[in-house]
Motif scaffolding. Structure first.
Motif, PDB file in Angstrom:
ATOM      1  N   GLY A  27       0.810  -1.227   0.000  1.00 11.81           N
ATOM      2  CA  GLY A  27       0.000   0.000   0.000  1.00 11.81           C
ATOM      3  C   GLY A  27       0.840   1.273   0.000  1.00 11.81           C
ATOM      4  N   THR A  28       0.151   2.400  -0.164  1.00 15.73           N
ATOM      5  CA  THR A  28       0.784   3.724  -0.141  1.00 15.73           C
ATOM      6  C   THR A  28       0.240   4.495   1.059  1.00 15.73           C
ATOM      7  OG1 THR A  28       1.022   3.752  -2.540  1.00 15.73           O
ATOM      8  CG2 THR A  28       1.135   5.878  -1.424  1.00 15.73           C
ATOM      9  N   TYR A  29       1.161   4.983   1.893  1.00 16.32           N
ATOM     10  CA  TYR A  29       0.775   5.587   3.171  1.00 16.32           C
ATOM     11  C   TYR A  29       1.453   6.932   3.385  1.00 16.32           C
ATOM     12  CZ  TYR A  29      -1.038   0.953   3.690  1.00 16.32           C
ATOM     13  OH  TYR A  29      -1.743  -0.189   3.460  1.00 16.32           O
ATOM     14  N   VAL A  30       0.825   7.749   4.244  1.00 14.22           N
ATOM     15  CA  VAL A  30       1.375   9.062   4.576  1.00 14.22           C
ATOM     16  C   VAL A  30       1.377   9.253   6.086  1.00 14.22           C
ATOM     17  CG1 VAL A  30       1.209  11.558   4.215  1.00 14.22           C
ATOM     18  CG2 VAL A  30       0.437  10.008   2.413  1.00 14.22           C
ATOM     19  N   ASP A  31       2.523   9.704   6.595  1.00 12.57           N
ATOM     20  CA  ASP A  31       2.635  10.146   7.988  1.00 12.57           C
ATOM     21  C   ASP A  31       2.877  11.652   7.896  1.00 12.57           C
ATOM     22  OD1 ASP A  31       3.389  10.835  10.550  1.00 12.57           O
ATOM     23  OD2 ASP A  31       5.004   9.361  10.728  1.00 12.57           O
ATOM     24  N   VAL A  32       1.867  12.446   8.242  1.00 21.67           N
ATOM     25  CA  VAL A  32       2.001  13.897   8.027  1.00 21.67           C
ATOM     26  C   VAL A  32       2.760  14.595   9.161  1.00 21.67           C
ATOM     27  CG1 VAL A  32      -0.039  14.105   6.538  1.00 21.67           C
ATOM     28  CG2 VAL A  32      -0.290  14.427   9.013  1.00 21.67           C
ATOM     29  N   THR A  33       3.146  13.829  10.198  1.00 26.10           N
ATOM     30  CA  THR A  33       3.854  14.404  11.349  1.00 26.10           C
ATOM     31  C   THR A  33       5.042  13.510  11.708  1.00 26.10           C
ATOM     32  OG1 THR A  33       2.182  13.284  12.704  1.00 26.10           O
ATOM     33  CG2 THR A  33       1.877  15.654  12.348  1.00 26.10           C
ATOM     34  N   ILE A  43       5.459   1.922  10.575  1.00 25.91           N
ATOM     35  CA  ILE A  43       4.761   1.726   9.290  1.00 25.91           C
ATOM     36  C   ILE A  43       5.681   1.006   8.305  1.00 25.91           C
ATOM     37  CG2 ILE A  43       3.732   2.901   7.288  1.00 25.91           C
ATOM     38  CD1 ILE A  43       3.009   5.214   9.334  1.00 25.91           C
ATOM     39  N   LEU A  44       6.935   1.472   8.197  1.00 21.90           N
ATOM     40  CA  LEU A  44       7.900   0.878   7.262  1.00 21.90           C
ATOM     41  C   LEU A  44       8.159  -0.597   7.572  1.00 21.90           C
ATOM     42  CD1 LEU A  44      10.410   3.853   6.987  1.00 21.90           C
ATOM     43  CD2 LEU A  44       9.104   2.871   5.082  1.00 21.90           C
ATOM     44  N   SER A  45       8.128  -0.948   8.860  1.00 19.16           N
ATOM     45  CA  SER A  45       8.378  -2.343   9.251  1.00 19.16           C
ATOM     46  C   SER A  45       7.278  -3.273   8.740  1.00 19.16           C
ATOM     47  CB  SER A  45       8.483  -2.464  10.781  1.00 19.16           C
ATOM     48  OG  SER A  45       7.208  -2.375  11.389  1.00 19.16           O
ATOM     49  N   ARG A  46       6.146  -2.693   8.333  1.00 17.18           N
ATOM     50  CA  ARG A  46       5.015  -3.506   7.863  1.00 17.18           C
ATOM     51  C   ARG A  46       4.868  -3.470   6.337  1.00 17.18           C
ATOM     52  NH1 ARG A  46       0.328  -2.639  12.508  1.00 17.18           N
ATOM     53  NH2 ARG A  46       1.761  -2.280  14.256  1.00 17.18           N
ATOM     54  N   LEU A  47       5.742  -2.705   5.664  1.00 20.73           N
ATOM     55  CA  LEU A  47       5.667  -2.599   4.205  1.00 20.73           C
ATOM     56  C   LEU A  47       6.543  -3.643   3.534  1.00 20.73           C
ATOM     57  CD1 LEU A  47       5.729   1.261   3.519  1.00 20.73           C
ATOM     58  CD2 LEU A  47       3.756  -0.259   3.779  1.00 20.73           C
ATOM     59  N   GLY A  48       6.126  -4.055   2.336  1.00 18.73           N
ATOM     60  CA  GLY A  48       6.908  -4.993   1.538  1.00 18.73           C
ATOM     61  C   GLY A  48       7.111  -4.438   0.148  1.00 18.73           C
ATOM     62  N   GLU A  49       7.313  -5.325  -0.807  1.00 20.58           N
ATOM     63  CA  GLU A  49       7.523  -4.925  -2.200  1.00 20.58           C
ATOM     64  C   GLU A  49       6.344  -4.098  -2.687  1.00 20.58           C
ATOM     65  OE1 GLU A  49      10.246  -4.486  -4.735  1.00 20.58           O
ATOM     66  OE2 GLU A  49      10.569  -5.973  -3.170  1.00 20.58           O
ATOM     67  N   GLY A  50       6.639  -2.941  -3.274  1.00 26.24           N
ATOM     68  CA  GLY A  50       5.571  -2.080  -3.794  1.00 26.24           C
ATOM     69  C   GLY A  50       4.992  -1.134  -2.762  1.00 26.24           C
ATOM     70  N   GLY A  51       5.352  -1.309  -1.479  1.00 30.47           N
ATOM     71  CA  GLY A  51       4.862  -0.414  -0.430  1.00 30.47           C
ATOM     72  C   GLY A  51       5.574   0.925  -0.475  1.00 30.47           C
ATOM     73  N   ARG A  52       4.883   1.965  -0.007  1.00 31.37           N
ATOM     74  CA  ARG A  52       5.456   3.310  -0.075  1.00 31.37           C
ATOM     75  C   ARG A  52       4.959   4.157   1.094  1.00 31.37           C
ATOM     76  NH1 ARG A  52       5.137   7.241  -5.457  1.00 31.37           N
ATOM     77  NH2 ARG A  52       6.770   8.680  -4.784  1.00 31.37           N
ATOM     78  N   LEU A  53       5.878   4.933   1.669  1.00 27.47           N
ATOM     79  CA  LEU A  53       5.518   5.858   2.749  1.00 27.47           C
ATOM     80  C   LEU A  53       6.101   7.230   2.470  1.00 27.47           C
ATOM     81  CD1 LEU A  53       4.464   6.572   5.647  1.00 27.47           C
ATOM     82  CD2 LEU A  53       6.692   5.811   6.504  1.00 27.47           C
ATOM     83  N   LEU A  54       5.245   8.250   2.505  1.00 24.57           N
ATOM     84  CA  LEU A  54       5.683   9.649   2.472  1.00 24.57           C
ATOM     85  C   LEU A  54       5.490  10.217   3.867  1.00 24.57           C
ATOM     86  CD1 LEU A  54       5.137   9.335  -0.681  1.00 24.57           C
ATOM     87  CD2 LEU A  54       4.633  11.788  -0.629  1.00 24.57           C
TER      88      LEU A  54
END
Length: 310
Positions: A27-33, A43-54
């Motif tokens: 998935g694609t996620y945002v942490d605004v703070t 959040i990053l520890s739960r992401l895999g291939e194709g995952g994205r965090l801004l």
């Protein structure tokens, strides 16, 4: 790095807030703070291939906590520009947005930043040190009525008019530039038994005005509503009644004022479904570990399939 982050800011309600984002590895996620990066790391520890965090943060001090991870993008900006930066990075919709609206422990503990009445230093309070008015600018230039309104609206102080009057009188003989000078003027207005609580409200009011926090929050909440895909989650941790009211309103009615629009059948038209009807708060263990989490409230809402984003 973990120790560095701990000293910068202890993430509040870490597991329930990130669990509430309902993260998928791609998935694609945002942490605004972003702050100390605690929530972002989880959040990053739960992401895999194709995952994205801004992750957004307007404070240059937060950059020292940046995570070296191929799925991670740091955005040095106020979260009110969420819409612009998602477009800049070619992102149309996201799966969840997290906002921890608390001021980092780092800010309260850095005497140079002027966020706390525990230290003397410049009366500053800017989250973004490159821009805008300082608290001293506001105290020295706003007229009496405008100062009174800030203390009443953002600090919910009953003696806001008296406070403004005393400040205007004091600055007519000498500009107020440090926390010490400011405290010398306002402390006599508060009884000793309530002094800390009342001063915290005064500093909160100035900080909100300096950083235009209510306006920025409003813009971010509307941008987040638009950016979330159907089924996407809005996860927000608040710390005082003003911001909590706005978050509760947008989740229940789709607007920050809480004006409910109803359909033909009398149902409230809202782009969200509440995930937790009852607000989530820290347990006793967390409050003991991190007393600053005491006032935190976590709200989670999911965007519905038939959301109207206007």
């Amino acid at each position: 790095m973990a120790n560095e982050e701990q000293t910068y800011h202890i993430p509040v309600l870490l597991k329930p807030s990130v669990d509430g984002m309902n993260i998928r590895p791609d998935g694609t996620y945002v942490d605004v703070t972003f702050g100390g990066g605690g929530h972002s790391r989880e959040i990053l520890s739960r992401l895999g291939e194709g995952g994205r965090l801004l992750s957004f943060d307007q404070d240059e001090d937060a950059e020292r906590n940046i995570v070296d991870n191929p799925h991670f993008t740091f955005v040095r900006s106020n979260f009110r520009y969420l819409h612009n930066f998602l477009r800049y990075h070619g992102i149309e919709q996201v799966d969840a947005i997290l906002a921890d609206l608390g001021v980092s422990s780092h800010h309260f503990d850095d005497s140079e930043r002027g966020f706390s009445f525990r230290f003397d230093g410049a009366l500053d309070m800017r989250m973004n040190k490159r821009a805008g008015l300082t608290a001293a600018d506001i105290v020295n230039t706003y007229d009496e009525e405008r100062l009174a309104n800030i203390f009443y609206l953002y600090g919910e102080l009953k003696n806001s008019r008296k406070l403004a009057s005393v400040l205007v009188k004091a600055r007519s003989t000498q500009a107020v530039s440090t926390i010490g000078e400011f405290l010398d003027i306002v402390k006599p207005l508060f009884g000793r038994e309530r002094e800390k609580k009342e001063l915290a409200k005064v500093f909160q009011a100035l900080r909100i005005e300096v950083n235009q926090e209510m306006e920025a929050l409003k813009e971010m909440l509307y941008a987040a509503t638009e950016a979330l895909r159907p089924g996407g989650r809005l996860v927000v941790i608040t710390y005082h009644s003003l911001e909590d009211r706005m978050v509760k309103n947008i989740m229940k009615t789709g607007n920050v004022e809480g004006k409910a629009e109803k359909d033909f059948f009398g149902n409230v038209k809202t782009p969200f479904r509440l995930v937790n009807n009852k607000v989530i708060v820290p347990d006793d263990d967390e409050i003991e570990r991190n007393p600053r989490s005491r006032s935190a409230k976590l709200r989670i809402a999911e965007k519905t399939d038939n959301a109207d984003n206007k």
